[in-house]
Design a protein around this motif. Structure first.
Motif, PDB file in Angstrom:
ATOM      1  N   LYS A 182       0.832  -1.209   0.000  1.00 55.89           N
ATOM      2  CA  LYS A 182       0.000   0.000   0.000  1.00 55.89           C
ATOM      3  C   LYS A 182       0.866   1.257   0.000  1.00 55.89           C
ATOM      4  CE  LYS A 182      -4.203  -1.767   2.201  1.00 55.89           C
ATOM      5  NZ  LYS A 182      -5.089  -1.683   3.397  1.00 55.89           N
ATOM      6  N   LEU A 220       1.193   4.223  -2.850  1.00 58.08           N
ATOM      7  CA  LEU A 220       1.056   5.639  -2.516  1.00 58.08           C
ATOM      8  C   LEU A 220       2.245   6.433  -3.044  1.00 58.08           C
ATOM      9  CD1 LEU A 220      -0.449   7.919  -1.036  1.00 58.08           C
ATOM     10  CD2 LEU A 220       0.763   7.257   1.051  1.00 58.08           C
ATOM     11  N   LYS A 265       1.953   6.862  -6.763  1.00 57.78           N
ATOM     12  CA  LYS A 265       0.896   7.830  -7.070  1.00 57.78           C
ATOM     13  C   LYS A 265       1.394   9.261  -6.893  1.00 57.78           C
ATOM     14  CE  LYS A 265      -3.884   8.943  -5.765  1.00 57.78           C
ATOM     15  NZ  LYS A 265      -5.020   8.573  -4.856  1.00 57.78           N
ATOM     16  N   ALA A 314       2.589  10.348   5.631  1.00 56.08           N
ATOM     17  CA  ALA A 314       2.127   9.376   4.631  1.00 56.08           C
ATOM     18  C   ALA A 314       1.769   8.039   5.270  1.00 56.08           C
ATOM     19  CB  ALA A 314       3.198   9.184   3.559  1.00 56.08           C
TER      20      ALA A 314
END
Length: 363
Positions: A10, A14, A17, A127
């Motif tokens: 995950k 991120l 992205k 984050a």
């Protein structure tokens, strides 16, 4: 280890992205979240690339972690954490590198000097913390153990507490009971605030003697399997002032009203508004001087936050505290706090096993 691999995946998604291809993880709770590493900030670091990751720590942790890491996480043992991190960045082919807010300015300068000129170094605070807000199944299992241990400990404490004891004696007994029921350590110093001191939202336990007619606010959180509870109840030592009983009932209803609206998609500010409005409409708004709650998990305070100006949204998997309070200076205060797990359908109160009716101790 599949749950750890899923968390790293995950994070990698991120990073991609956001146009990044690497992150140096230095914050202790984040290291544990991603790898299971139980050292703290300063005991090692993790370099995460888009397809692999590497834990860099020293020989104190070699035996424990050489066979305990997720499949895609390698281990390097050295005391030169940051020099090794720069080598790893080059090996992973990272060009857009990010770092966490826990990195000191001194270490930032050191890393920047070691990095080749074609590698950028940018801050990426929050984050991993954002990923931690929605708990997975492994985390929820640990949280439920922690909250149930707290429920059992508090209910047994009610057989112990009496007039004439000090706040510190009560706190020490609750600490003992938490360990009896599986707690490893407190996530903050247990709060026991009696009489006029119950009007202090975070009044640490002292040698003040608990007296007849006192309200006693008890706020505590304990770790089980690395995850913490966070619970508050306020009890009465015999008959109390009628206005104190009145504010108790107002806080109890504000707590219930706020819990009732918790569901995925609702704004955290709206949850705060519901509790705050209930108290304000009954004339005590000026005595409610903190937010309605916060997230909890690996750390006692995590996102999201439940305050007037919060911009967060409730997500399935959040563990939220709901903790309205009223504090009358020099007289007494009330706070009632529950741990609420947000489910896809709504919510589950993990601490409902402790009564929220006014508990009166007559001894």
């Amino acid at each position: 280890m599949a749950y750890l691999e899923n968390r790293i995946h995950k994070l990698q998604q991120l990073l991609q992205k956001m146009g990044l291809d690497g992150l140096i993880v230095t914050e202790g709770y984040n290291l544990r979240y991603l790898t299971g590493f139980k050292g703290g900030t300063g005991d090692g670091l993790l370099v995460v690339g888009l397809h692999e990751a590497r834990l860099i720590t020293d020989a104190r942790y070699q035996t424990e972690y050489q066979d305990q890491l997720p499949e895609d996480v390698s281990l390097v043992i050295t005391r030169e954490y940051y020099a090794e991190a720069v080598k790893t960045v080059a090996e992973f082919g990272i060009k857009q590198l990010a770092f966490e807010a826990s990195l000191s300015y001194e270490i930032y300068n050191y890393i920047e000097e070691l990095l080749p000129a074609d590698i950028s170094l940018d801050a990426l605070p929050g984050a991993i913390e954002s990923l931690r807000e929605a708990k997975d199944e492994q985390e929820i299992t640990a949280i439920k153990k922690a909250t149930q241990a707290s429920v059992k400990a508090f209910n047994e404490l009610l057989n112990f507490i009496k007039v004439g004891q000090t706040e510190r004696q009560v706190a020490d007994e609750l600490d003992r009971l938490q360990k009896k029921f599986g707690g490893s350590k407190p996530s903050f110093d247990t709060i026991v605030a009696s009489g006029y001191r119950s009007a202090l939202p975070h009044g640490e336990a002292t040698d003040k003697v608990i007296e007849a007619g006192d309200l006693v606010t008890i706020d505590f959180g304990y770790y089980v399997d690395g995850y913490t509870s966070d619970v508050t109840r306020t009890i009465a030592m015999g008959q109390i002032d009628p206005e104190l009983e009145k504010i108790y009932n107002i806080v109890k209803e504000a707590n219930a009203e706020a819990i009732d609206v918790v569901k995925p998609g609702i704004a955290t500010a709206e949850v705060d508004r519901v509790a705050r409005l209930y108290i304000e409409e009954r004339g005590y708004g000026q005595y409610y001087n903190h937010g309605t709650g916060h997230g909890a998990g690996l750390n006692i305070h995590e996102g999201p936050v439940l305050t007037v100006n919060a911009g967060d949204e409730v997500l399935a998997g959040n563990l939220l505290t709901i903790e309205p309070g009223i504090y009358l200076p020099e007289r007494g205060g009330v706070r009632i706090e529950d741990d609420i797990l947000v489910t896809p359908q709504g919510h589950e109160n993990l601490t409902e096993g402790i009564s929220k009716e006014l508990i009166i101790i007559d001894r």
